[in-house]
Design a protein around this motif. Structure first.
Motif, PDB file in Angstrom:
ATOM      1  N   SER A  59      -9.275   1.104   8.117  1.00 33.86           N
ATOM      2  CA  SER A  59      -9.305   0.056   9.060  1.00 33.86           C
ATOM      3  C   SER A  59     -10.504   0.518  10.018  1.00 33.86           C
ATOM      4  N   HIS A  60     -11.055  -0.694  10.704  1.00 36.79           N
ATOM      5  CA  HIS A  60     -12.113  -0.425  11.397  1.00 36.79           C
ATOM      6  C   HIS A  60     -12.009   0.809  12.364  1.00 36.79           C
ATOM      7  N   ASP A  61     -10.744   0.994  13.020  1.00 41.44           N
ATOM      8  CA  ASP A  61     -10.626   1.818  14.033  1.00 41.44           C
ATOM      9  C   ASP A  61     -10.285   3.449  13.442  1.00 41.44           C
ATOM     10  N   GLY A  62      -9.982   3.328  12.118  1.00 43.59           N
ATOM     11  CA  GLY A  62      -9.754   4.859  11.480  1.00 43.59           C
ATOM     12  C   GLY A  62      -8.303   5.024  11.573  1.00 43.59           C
ATOM     13  N   ALA A  63      -7.307   4.055  12.111  1.00 45.03           N
ATOM     14  CA  ALA A  63      -5.930   4.514  12.115  1.00 45.03           C
ATOM     15  C   ALA A  63      -5.258   4.374  11.059  1.00 45.03           C
ATOM     16  N   THR A  64      -5.676   3.783  10.237  1.00 43.09           N
ATOM     17  CA  THR A  64      -5.325   3.504   8.537  1.00 43.09           C
ATOM     18  C   THR A  64      -6.044   3.721   7.644  1.00 43.09           C
ATOM     19  N   LEU A  65      -5.669   4.479   6.711  1.00 46.49           N
ATOM     20  CA  LEU A  65      -6.434   4.733   5.243  1.00 46.49           C
ATOM     21  C   LEU A  65      -5.817   3.740   4.087  1.00 46.49           C
ATOM     22  N   ILE A  66      -6.756   3.451   3.421  1.00 52.14           N
ATOM     23  CA  ILE A  66      -6.407   2.560   2.126  1.00 52.14           C
ATOM     24  C   ILE A  66      -6.841   3.355   1.117  1.00 52.14           C
ATOM     25  N   VAL A  67      -5.927   3.651   0.056  1.00 53.16           N
ATOM     26  CA  VAL A  67      -6.397   4.215  -1.283  1.00 53.16           C
ATOM     27  C   VAL A  67      -5.934   3.526  -2.532  1.00 53.16           C
ATOM     28  N   ALA A  68      -7.066   3.516  -3.348  1.00 51.07           N
ATOM     29  CA  ALA A  68      -6.806   2.778  -4.663  1.00 51.07           C
ATOM     30  C   ALA A  68      -6.029   3.819  -5.568  1.00 51.07           C
ATOM     31  N   HIS A  69      -5.011   3.581  -6.102  1.00 47.02           N
ATOM     32  CA  HIS A  69      -4.212   4.497  -7.231  1.00 47.02           C
ATOM     33  C   HIS A  69      -4.429   3.842  -8.560  1.00 47.02           C
ATOM     34  N   SER A  70      -5.449   4.451  -9.339  1.00 42.56           N
ATOM     35  CA  SER A  70      -5.734   4.132 -10.588  1.00 42.56           C
ATOM     36  C   SER A  70      -4.413   4.100 -11.685  1.00 42.56           C
ATOM     37  N   ALA A  71      -3.783   5.205 -11.577  1.00 46.17           N
ATOM     38  CA  ALA A  71      -2.484   5.121 -12.532  1.00 46.17           C
ATOM     39  C   ALA A  71      -1.470   4.280 -12.006  1.00 46.17           C
ATOM     40  N   ASP A  72      -1.239   3.971 -10.881  1.00 48.05           N
ATOM     41  CA  ASP A  72      -0.244   2.820 -10.348  1.00 48.05           C
ATOM     42  C   ASP A  72      -0.991   1.507 -10.377  1.00 48.05           C
ATOM     43  N   ALA A  73      -2.057   1.298 -10.519  1.00 47.84           N
ATOM     44  CA  ALA A  73      -2.746  -0.040 -10.547  1.00 47.84           C
ATOM     45  C   ALA A  73      -2.497  -0.743  -9.378  1.00 47.84           C
ATOM     46  N   THR A  74      -2.580  -0.053  -8.128  1.00 52.19           N
ATOM     47  CA  THR A  74      -2.161  -0.755  -6.943  1.00 52.19           C
ATOM     48  C   THR A  74      -2.872  -0.019  -5.844  1.00 52.19           C
TER      49      THR A  74
ATOM     50  N   TYR B  83      -2.467   1.665  -1.624  1.00 48.90           N
ATOM     51  CA  TYR B  83      -1.498   2.008  -0.705  1.00 48.90           C
ATOM     52  C   TYR B  83      -2.093   2.312   0.636  1.00 48.90           C
ATOM     53  N   THR B  84      -1.380   2.101   1.680  1.00 48.05           N
ATOM     54  CA  THR B  84      -1.900   2.661   3.279  1.00 48.05           C
ATOM     55  C   THR B  84      -1.459   4.092   3.072  1.00 48.05           C
ATOM     56  N   VAL B  85      -2.361   4.769   3.795  1.00 56.79           N
ATOM     57  CA  VAL B  85      -1.906   6.146   4.421  1.00 56.79           C
ATOM     58  C   VAL B  85      -2.181   6.518   5.541  1.00 56.79           C
ATOM     59  N   ASN B  86      -1.261   7.147   6.337  1.00 56.91           N
ATOM     60  CA  ASN B  86      -1.336   7.422   7.864  1.00 56.91           C
ATOM     61  C   ASN B  86      -2.333   8.731   7.724  1.00 56.91           C
ATOM     62  N   PRO B  87      -3.440   8.602   8.414  1.00 57.98           N
ATOM     63  CA  PRO B  87      -4.296   9.874   8.264  1.00 57.98           C
ATOM     64  C   PRO B  87      -3.713  11.269   9.389  1.00 57.98           C
ATOM     65  N   THR B  88      -2.556  11.033  10.162  1.00 54.74           N
ATOM     66  CA  THR B  88      -2.194  12.142  10.889  1.00 54.74           C
ATOM     67  C   THR B  88      -0.973  12.650  10.090  1.00 54.74           C
ATOM     68  N   THR B  89      -0.014  12.005   9.479  1.00 55.08           N
ATOM     69  CA  THR B  89       0.992  12.496   8.989  1.00 55.08           C
ATOM     70  C   THR B  89       0.891  12.474   7.443  1.00 55.08           C
ATOM     71  N   GLY B  90       0.158  11.698   6.861  1.00 58.59           N
ATOM     72  CA  GLY B  90       0.118  11.635   5.155  1.00 58.59           C
ATOM     73  C   GLY B  90       0.943  10.840   4.583  1.00 58.59           C
ATOM     74  N   ALA B  91       1.813  10.173   5.469  1.00 56.00           N
ATOM     75  CA  ALA B  91       2.874   9.067   4.727  1.00 56.00           C
ATOM     76  C   ALA B  91       2.312   7.932   4.128  1.00 56.00           C
TER      77      ALA B  91
END
Length: 310
Positions: free
Chosen positions: A192-207, A209-217
């Motif tokens: 996200s623009h403010d870096g508060a949320t990361l977005i990862v592409a998961h090749s094996a799952d074909a989808t 995900y969002t990732v919290n950059p502080t907790t990893g959730a």
């Protein structure tokens, strides 16, 4: 009085006609944007990023070299002659600090170069090969974040205000994005623009995900059904997801809370040959052909950047 008005009207019409003809002639004389740009001497390809103006940077996957060129003119040359043994997968430009970040793939490493000169600034050993594939990188929230495709890890390299980089830390991802059932798992990354949320592409799952950059959730993005997903680009609420062996780029509209996605369109092009990553320049997208359909490592003799309208 009427005669003067008629003369003025005729003059205005003629002036408008001349302006239109001049604009048309100029547009006709201007060279078209290149559709494909060959990377001279490349033995493989994977990552691409845009910098200032029409400048792009693309990497030789198994050679580690970086090419610099213009998406406007198609001119391109080798910019960084990397030391033997390096890889170059995902690439990210940090214009604010004049840095170029490169994911080191099967070496388990990541690299930082000076954006102006190409001089090496830092290298990091994130993981131990073959148990680590550092696949992609994003710059957000005062740091560069690297993905690992065979570990549930994101690696964070802090960037100081003066442009210096510090020691890396490892964020352990939990939840669905931590799935390691495939040969390649977490792959492309955006934020996200403010870096508060990361977005990862998961090749094996074909989808995605969002990732919290502080907790990893992590959490699923509903509706993001993208088989063969590789690199991703996130801007203004939209994600462009490259689907390598699908030879297409899918544009997704994300909800405001990033929890769901809707397909807006699918971009295909006859020049696509296993595209892997994507960058934007104005109203155009640039991707790079990895040509994994010829083998891994690929046996193709040329590798190119492909430009399409977004």
């Amino acid at each position: 009085m009427r005669r003067h008005l008629g003369a003025r009207f005729l003059t205005a019409v003629l002036a408008t006609l001349i302006a239109v003809l001049a604009t048309t002639a100029s547009a006709a004389a201007a060279p078209p944007f290149p559709h494909t740009i060959v990377l001279p001497g490349a033995t493989s390809a994977e990552g691409i990023a845009t910098g200032a103006g029409s400048t792009f940077y693309a990497g030789d996957l198994f050679g580690g070299d970086i090419f610099r060129g213009s998406l406007r003119t198609g001119a391109v040359a080798r910019f960084i002659d990397a030391p033997a043994g390096r890889n170059a997968l995902g690439i990210r430009v940090d214009l604010e600090h004049g840095l170029l970040f490169v994911a080191g793939g099967f070496t388990g490493q990541g690299y930082v170069y000076d954006l102006a000169s190409g001089a090496p600034i830092a290298s990091y050993q994130f993981g131990t090969p073959p148990g680590s594939i550092v696949n992609d990188v994003i710059v957000a929230g005062g740091a560069a974040w690297f993905t690992d495709s065979v570990q549930p890890h994101l690696y964070r390299v802090p960037i100081a205000d003066d442009g210096s980089v510090g020691a890396f830390s490892t964020l352990t991802v939990t939840g669905p994005a931590a799935d390691l059932t495939g040969d390649f798992n977490m792959n492309g990354i955006a934020a996200s623009h403010d870096g508060a949320t990361l977005i990862v592409a998961h090749s094996a799952d074909a989808t995605l995900y969002t990732v919290n950059p502080t907790t990893g959730a992590s959490a699923s993005i509903a509706g993001a059904d993208v088989p063969n997903v590789d690199g991703i680009l996130f801007e203004a609420g939209r994600v462009w997801a490259v689907q390598n062996f699908g030879n297409q780029i899918t544009e997704l509209q994300l909800s405001a809370d990033l929890s769901s996605a809707t397909v807006r369109r699918v971009i295909t092009d006859p020049a696509f040959e296993i595209p892997t990553t994507v960058a934007r320049w104005g109203n155009r997208l640039a991707t790079v052909n990895a040509k994994f359909d010829t083998g891994f490592p690929p046996t193709a003799t040329t590798f190119e950047v492909v430009e399409v309208r977004r």
